[in-house]
Enzyme design. Structure first.
Site, mmCIF file in Angstrom:
data_model
loop_
_atom_site.group_PDB
_atom_site.id
_atom_site.type_symbol
_atom_site.label_atom_id
_atom_site.label_comp_id
_atom_site.label_asym_id
_atom_site.label_seq_id
_atom_site.Cartn_x
_atom_site.Cartn_y
_atom_site.Cartn_z
ATOM 1 C CB THR A 145 -9.840 5.082 -0.768
ATOM 2 O OG1 THR A 145 -9.710 5.328 0.053
ATOM 3 C CG2 THR A 145 -9.425 3.892 -1.468
ATOM 4 C CE LYS A 162 -13.852 6.125 0.542
ATOM 5 N NZ LYS A 162 -12.666 6.181 1.970
ATOM 6 C CE LYS A 192 -1.779 10.970 3.533
ATOM 7 N NZ LYS A 192 -2.151 10.094 2.097
ATOM 8 C CE LYS A 236 -5.753 14.292 0.514
ATOM 9 N NZ LYS A 236 -5.883 12.672 -0.285
ATOM 10 N NE ARG A 237 -3.607 10.514 10.293
ATOM 11 C CZ ARG A 237 -3.138 9.350 10.906
ATOM 12 N NH1 ARG A 237 -3.776 8.180 11.910
ATOM 13 N NH2 ARG A 237 -2.253 9.838 11.877
ATOM 14 C CG HIS A 277 -2.223 -0.858 1.469
ATOM 15 N ND1 HIS A 277 -3.403 -0.496 1.013
ATOM 16 C CD2 HIS A 277 -1.811 -2.100 1.567
ATOM 17 C CE1 HIS A 277 -4.243 -2.171 0.938
ATOM 18 N NE2 HIS A 277 -3.035 -2.725 1.555
HETATM 19 C C1 26W Z 1 4.382 0.084 9.869
HETATM 20 C C2 26W Z 1 3.389 1.889 9.706
HETATM 21 C C3 26W Z 1 2.867 2.381 8.638
HETATM 22 C C4 26W Z 1 1.392 1.911 9.089
HETATM 23 C C5 26W Z 1 0.353 2.199 7.901
HETATM 24 C C6 26W Z 1 3.183 1.886 7.388
HETATM 25 C C7 26W Z 1 2.134 1.983 6.582
HETATM 26 C C8 26W Z 1 0.939 2.295 6.594
HETATM 27 C C9 26W Z 1 -0.465 2.041 5.647
HETATM 28 C C10 26W Z 1 0.223 1.345 3.587
HETATM 29 C C11 26W Z 1 -0.594 3.455 5.316
HETATM 30 C C12 26W Z 1 -1.643 3.623 4.326
HETATM 31 O O1 26W Z 1 -2.929 3.613 4.508
HETATM 32 N N1 26W Z 1 -1.914 3.361 3.418
HETATM 33 C C13 26W Z 1 -2.836 3.750 1.986
HETATM 34 O O2 26W Z 1 -3.352 2.914 1.649
HETATM 35 C C14 26W Z 1 -5.069 3.230 0.859
HETATM 36 C C15 26W Z 1 -5.046 1.871 0.848
HETATM 37 O O3 26W Z 1 -4.543 0.900 -0.032
HETATM 38 C C16 26W Z 1 -3.993 4.133 -0.386
HETATM 39 O O4 26W Z 1 -4.735 4.722 -1.569
HETATM 40 C C17 26W Z 1 -3.292 4.834 0.078
HETATM 41 O O5 26W Z 1 -3.013 6.145 -1.176
HETATM 42 C C18 26W Z 1 -2.046 4.600 1.008
HETATM 43 O O6 26W Z 1 -1.230 5.786 1.056
#
Ligand code: 26W
Length: 823
Positions: free
Chosen positions: A655, A659, A553, A547-548, A359
């Site tokens: 995503t 929406k 971003k 968004k976060r 992701h």
């Molecule tokens: C280990 C720390 C950590 C925590 C969360 C690393 C990575 C994450 C996630 C992968 C972050 C995340 O939410 N990524 C998002 O995933 C969405 C679903 O596929 C994508 O639409 C977003 O672009 C992506 O940032």
């Protein structure tokens, strides 16, 4: 099912009886929270037969099941969604209103299930909705965090994190399943013991352990009687602290085990896209994975005479990013140490059962556990990882003889660390990215070596969203209008929404669409007034970035553009611009200083801009507190402009962008993530695209970056905005408050390159795109047409489509049908 057979009178009776048995009250005496609880319990009673029947159907058909393994499920609220998918929303609304109760008010009693950070967690929730609606056998497997994503309060412009005690009032939909409890072991030592057949078995001793106790939540399919399960694990001490252990001298251990149980599921880590390497996090990962993997294997064995050799025919573990990657060595351990299989057999099964979704390409998000921590906490798992690595390195050497550089680049264990992404790739039969561009970048850059060695594993699955929550529930006015125009087929087949295309040319339809958007803007304005005390003009452009909060971003670029506009208005108070409301919503990870400072800047700019009489309502800035799934539904419905402005190549998919599109907002964005595919569907003429391409960004990065100082020197507007960060304009004279942001753009603060997200590089192009938005909005006919076309072309972005692709290419599931004949 309730669909056909919703009986209003019966429902009212049952709610009354629940209020009585739970609270010894009549409905009139009960609080709204109590009514909410009673309504949920009533619904739970009504669906339990279907829930059982669904599982009976799985058994009868000997169905293959996908286990979606995820540290996060960002479900939002359950009640409204459950009613919609049961086909009972309208009926319940009527029944309650006959009792003088507003269903919306009842829905507002529910806390969001905020068991996730952002995109990855919400995607998991959308996937569960689609799996159930399409009738595919699935379990979501996760953690029952005591505290979910923190609640955000804004005080004096700063983010304050407040614990999210989401279970305070209990969760009426959950079901504790003690009978499926597992013991999970940590630490200690591993002893090899020779079995009579000469093989070895491995025993973990002197370890600590906790019990994993599952709670099941129903995931209701839309109108099909199928109810899948989200299983989240709670932790409990193995034996509650007792004197007996004290007598045996195990006092210390008993206390430790009790503490372990308490801490392990205590809280969701609020980091998004940032690896922190915390021991407790690894404990959480192994805790829920060990329990989930063993539950799946045990279920399979029960149905297949105890033989696990064909496990992969009926079980698939989909790993949501690398967080659940210990599933690979854990399944190996179960197959070898508990089921007695040899390495080769176990490896064959494991690599046919596990699949991995990536992701993010953000380097700081990559999980790399220190070997000393990993091996101390999971000694047996580590032995298995070592062996996986040893064999994999041998494979690389035989494939690329003499190429030790390759071995170093690809090794799972390297430099004292376990590289989880590499373990996930090696242990899986499928590796997918989440949008076309993202998958291409994985194949060509980030995971190039792996792609070259095993191209057959790689595939793309562009993300999607569930239209049932984000249109049918979140935007009832537009949902009804769509249904009136094209029928209700879109609810389960979003491609049908393309029936709206010709309506975009019909002035009467455009007028109806505008009216709906306006009502939704009034609804959001009311929310903002109640929560922020700010009056916003529903006739202004609602320009939204929710968004976060993350540097990539580029919320900073957005607010810098607001500063720039403010300066233009100050220079010329007669400036002719369409009134605009800039709306932000974002949580920053609790330890992410620069992100929190950006929130402060947004609020500081808001204070100045909103209170300057010269601005005269031309622009307003609103920061919506505690952005979460439930208020997101209201925000998307009311948006005109969807800000998707990440540095190209950095946002894997996004995503939220989908929406907004579904709700008729126009995208203002870079060619990043799924924006590329959104523009491909709706046409570039119905969006506002700007900025560097992913290729250009990557080229700069490979050549040491660029010189933001050149932009500063050559562009007086940009220079002015930057200077205002350190001259106190927006900080009541404090010149130091925002210096870090200024420095990060020009001089690299705390190491690294300056402006590594290309904000100054893209600024002009962004401001120009914003000008085009302004110009376009003046033509209300054009805007309504483009907005309708966005809705009409959103069909591809249903998570139903995404799930069908996962099923066809990876999971190979068969649909079940559940018939609930009236007896
Ligand atoms: C280990 C720390 C950590 C925590 C969360 C690393 C990575 C994450 C996630 C992968 C972050 C995340 O939410 N990524 C998002 O995933 C969405 C679903 O596929 C994508 O639409 C977003 O672009 C992506 O940032």
């Amino acid at each position: 099912m309730m669909n056909q057979a919703f009986d209003k009178e019966e429902f009212k009776k049952q709610v009354a009886s629940k209020v009585k048995s739970l609270y010894r009250k009549t409905i009139d005496e009960a609080s709204m929270q109590q009514v909410f609880q009673a309504v949920c319990y009533t619904i739970k009673d009504q669906i339990v037969d279907e829930w059982m029947a669904t599982h009976e159907a799985f058994r009868e058909n000997d169905s293959k099941i996908v286990y979606y393994l995820s540290m996060e499920f960002l479900m939002g609220r359950a009640l409204g969604n459950n009613l919609i998918n049961m086909g009972a929303y309208g009926g319940v609304k009527e029944a309650l209103s006959e009792l003088g109760i507003d269903l919306n008010v009842v829905e507002d009693q529910e806390r969001d299930y905020a068991l996730g950070n952002g995109g990855l967690g919400r995607l998991a929730a959308c996937f569960l909705d689609s799996l159930a609606t399409l009738g595919y056998p699935a379990y979501g497997c996760g953690i029952r965090y005591k505290y979910g994503m923190f609640k955000q309060e804004i005080r004096d412009g700063y983010q304050i994190e407040v614990p999210d005690d989401w279970l305070k009032n209990g969760n009426p939909f959950e079901m504790r399943r003690d009978e499926y409890t597992y013991e999970v072991k940590f630490g200690g030592t591993v002893r090899a013991e020779q079995k009579p057949d000469g093989n070895y078995t491995y025993i973990q001793e002197n370890c600590q352990s906790v019990l994993a106790v599952p709670y099941d939540l129903p995931i209701i399919g839309y109108g099909n009687n199928v109810i899948n399960t989200l299983r989240i694990w709670d932790a409990e001490p193995v034996n509650t602290f007792c004197l007996e252990s004290f007598d045996r001298g195990d006092y210390q251990k008993a206390v430790e085990q009790e503490n372990l149980a308490k801490t392990i599921v205590e809280v969701l880590y609020p980091n998004d896209n940032h690896y922190a390497g915390k021991e407790l996090r690894l404990k959480q990962q192994y805790f829920f994975i060990s329990a989930s993997v063993r539950a799946a294997v045990d279920r399979y064995k029960n149905l297949h005479g105890g033989d696990v050799h064909h496990l992969y025919e009926k079980v698939c573990f989909q790993m949501n990013d690398t967080h659940p990657t210990v599933a690979v060595p854990e399944l190996m351990r179960v197959l070898m140490d508990e089921e007695g299989l040899g390495w080769d057999e176990a490896w064959d099964i494991t690599t046919k059962t596990c699949a991995y979704t990536n992701h993010t390409i953000m380097a700081e998000a990559l999980e790399k556990w220190p070997i000393d921590l990993f091996s101390r906490l999971l000694p047996r798992i580590y032995q298995i990882v070592e062996e996986i690595n040893r064999r994999f390195m041998a494979e690389i050497r035989s494939r690329y003889p003499g190429n030790e550089e390759k071995v170093e680049k690809m090794a799972i264990l390297y430099n004292g660390q376990v590289r989880m992404a590499y373990l996930a790739i090696v242990g899986s039969f499928s590796v997918n990215g989440v949008a076309r561009l993202h998958t291409e970048i994985l194949e060509k850059q980030e995971l190039k070596d792996f792609y070259e060695m095993m191209p057959q594993k790689f595939n793309n699955k562009t993300n999607g969203i569930t239209q049932r929550r984000f249109l049918l529930h979140g935007n009832p006015l537009l949902a009804d209008w769509v249904t009136e125009k094209v029928g209700d087929g879109w609810i389960t087949d979003l491609r049908k929404i393309s029936g709206l295309i010709p309506l975009a040319d019909d002035p009467a339809c455009r007028e109806q669409f505008r009216q709906i958007k306006r009502q939704n803007k009034v609804r959001l304005a009311k929310y903002i007034k109640e929560h922020n005390g700010i009056d916003v003009n529903p006739d202004s452009i609602f320009d939204v970035q929710v968004k976060r909060l993350h540097e990539y971003k580029r919320q900073l670029m957005n607010i810098m553009h607001v500063m720039y506009l403010y300066n233009k208005i100050k220079e010329n108070p007669q400036l002719d611009i369409v009134p605009r409301t800039f709306i932000f919503g974002a949580k920053a990870a609790a330890g992410y200083h620069r992100a929190k400072l950006t929130i402060k800047l947004i609020n500081s700019v808001a204070d100045v801009v909103n209170n300057d009489p010269q601005v005269n309502g031309k622009i307003k800035v609103v920061f919506i507190e505690d952005y979460r799934v439930s208020n997101a539904e209201i925000i998307f419905a009311a948006s005109d402009v969807s800000e998707q402005i990440s540095t190209a190549s950095k946002e894997a998919s996004g995503t939220g962008n989908m929406k907004f599109m579904l709700n008729g907002a126009l995208t203002l964005g870079t060619m990043d993530g799924a924006n590329v595919e959104i523009v491909e569907e709706v046409g570039a003429e119905n969006a506002f695209i700007f900025g560097l391409s992913a290729e250009e960004v990557i080229r700069y990065e490979n050549n040491g970056g660029y010189y933001p100082m050149e932009v500063y020197n050559s562009d007086p507007d940009v220079r002015k905005v930057l200077n205002q960060m350190i001259d106190g304009t927006f900080s009541g004279g404090d010149k130091e408050l925002f210096r870090e942001l200024y420095e990060s753009l020009l001089n690299s603060w705390g190491g690294g390159r300056p402006d590594c997200y290309f904000i100054l590089k893209d600024f002009r192009s962004y401001a120009d795109a914003q000008k085009r938005v302004d110009a376009a909005y003046r033509d209300q006919e054009w805007w309504a047409k483009a907005a309708i076309l966005n809705v009409a072309h959103s069909g591809k972005f249903s998570s139903d489509r995404t799930i069908q692709e996962y099923v066809d290419d990876i999971w190979h599931l068969e649909k079940v049908t559940v018939n609930m004949d009236e007896e």
